[in-house]
Each structure stands twice: as C-alpha cells, then as structure tokens.
Design an enzyme around this catalytic site. Sequence first.
Site: not given
Ligand code: CNA
Length: 266
Positions: A43, A116, A170, A207, A233, A251
């Site tokens: 996002r 991951d 299948c 997250t 954020e 992070c």
């Molecule tokens: P999201 O909704 O994309 O939110 C990510 C959050 O992390 C946002 O608030 C960003 O501002 C913040 N963010 C991004 N980069 C950084 C950073 N370097 N330092 C600090 N903050 C940062 O993702 P969520 O994890 O909240 O949503 C859950 C979903 C995303 C799950 O179903 C996951 O499986 C899915 N997902 C997983 C991966 C992975 O496994 N690496 C990657 C992308 C999405």
Amino acid sequence: MSSPQPNPTIQSLATRIKTGQITRIVVLTGAGISTSAGIPDFRSPTTGLYDKLAPLNLPYPEALFHISYFSHSPEPFYAIARARHPANLKPTLSHAFLALLAKKNILHFLFTQNVDNLEEKAGIPAEKVLAVHGSWKSQHCWTCKASYPDELMEKAINAGEVPYCLEAGCGGAIKPDVVFFGENLPSAFDEKIHLISEAECMLVLGTSLRVAPCSTIPRQIAAGVPRVLINMEKAGDLGSREDDVLLLGSCDEGGLSVCGCAWVEG
Ligand code: CNA
C-alpha cells in the site's frame, strides 16, 4: 502492587528491558520490515505493489490475491510472482533486531503477516513465530490439494507461467501456501492468540494495520501495557493510548535505535 509508570518513551522502555522489568515482548510485523530486502509492500504510494497493477487489468487490486479470482484466473498472480518470490533475498536489520530479541529471551511471540520466510532466515526460532498468512515455502494444487515439487514451482515462477497439477485428470492451478483473501487462517492463529494477553510490551513494525484479523491484535493488548509502533506512517489506533510510543520512520532505523538504547548506550 507495582507503582504506576509515567508515560513511556523509547529510552524508558529500553531501561525496563535492560533491568529485566520487561521480559515478554509480543511483536506484530508487516511488509514494511522487508521492503529494504527488496520486496515492495502493498500500500505505500508509488513503490507499493497496488500502484503498479494497471497492466494486469484486474477488477480491483486485491483480486490478485483473492481466492475467488485466482480460482478462475491464476495468470496475473504468476505474472508478478517472480518479483514477489523471496528466494535469494536476505533478512533486513529489522529481522536481525527481532532475532536479537529472541536471543535475549525477551521475544515472547512474533505474529508476522509476511509470507517471505525471512524470519527463519534471520534465525528467529520457529516456535516463536507464526506466519499468519502462510508462506512461499511450499505449494499445493488449488483443486485437489496434492503437493507439488519445489523445483517445478521455482521453474514456473521464473518463467512467469502458471504451474498445473501433476495428478492424473486434475489439471488444477498450483497455489503457494500463502493465505489469500477469502481463505481461512491457519488454526495455529487461534491457538496462539492468547499469548497477546501475556505481553509486557507490544512492538508493531511495518504494517498499515489494514488487514484483519492481525489489524485487531494491538487493540487486544491490555490497557497499561506499552505499545510501540515503528512505521513510516501512523497505523490503527496506535498513538491513542497514554502508554503508546510512536517511532515514525524506517523499521531498520527504529530497530537500531531500540537496540542502541537498550544494549549499547550507558
Ligand atoms: P501494507 O498494507 O503494504 O503496509 C505496509 C506498511 O509498512 C505501510 O504502513 C508503510 O508505510 C510501511 N512501510 C513500508 N516500508 C517501510 C519501512 N522501510 N520502514 C517502516 N515502515 C515501512 O502491508 P501490511 O503488511 O500491513 O499488509 C498485510 C499484507 C501485506 C499481508 O497479507 C502480507 O502477506 C502482505 N505482504 C507481504 C509481503 C512480504 O511477505 N514481504 C510483502 C508485501 C505484502
């Protein structure tokens, strides 16, 4: 009865960790702890996956990971799978920070929304982690649930092609054991959720807290237990309680600053 604590800061929490007053930290992580490893989140504006999906002509961005869409159209998922696949990626400083908490024996439990598997690569003990949304480590036929060989899966992902079931008659599409929207969470989630009530501190890292049920975890932390958000954020209701601490930024830097306060300075 313990005396009331003044509003916490990262320094005062670090002191409580250092002096053994906090020994059970429950952590919730999301995609933001892995962006510095090279996996875009969903996002974030511009860099997140949902901003780059126009060429796939999806009815809505989440369709890419929705089981009802995958069941008839697995092609878009495999068109982006190679860029999402965590093979050859290294854990980040944030993962190293969490591994250090485990080594210091203060990681009570880690709920990760990530798929991951970088927690394992970072050396966080498997019994301390639940990948709530599954992982790319294994895969099955979506139709008959037969397992599928890792090497064929890797080949299909590298080629951007849909792998199909090898069972006679299948022909269903193979799906990694990642929990898609519309699928049930692993039963282990219900088994581990009580650990939240044992937390003496909660850390929430990387997250947006937009996906249930993980988004509800911070709200389940008892009043008076400090909650720390390390994220680019604000997210969820973090910041609404007196015991909340917000470290808005990366992070990796947030993890380093906690380590600096707890184990390096003074
Ligand atoms: P999201 O909704 O994309 O939110 C990510 C959050 O992390 C946002 O608030 C960003 O501002 C913040 N963010 C991004 N980069 C950084 C950073 N370097 N330092 C600090 N903050 C940062 O993702 P969520 O994890 O909240 O949503 C859950 C979903 C995303 C799950 O179903 C996951 O499986 C899915 N997902 C997983 C991966 C992975 O496994 N690496 C990657 C992308 C999405």
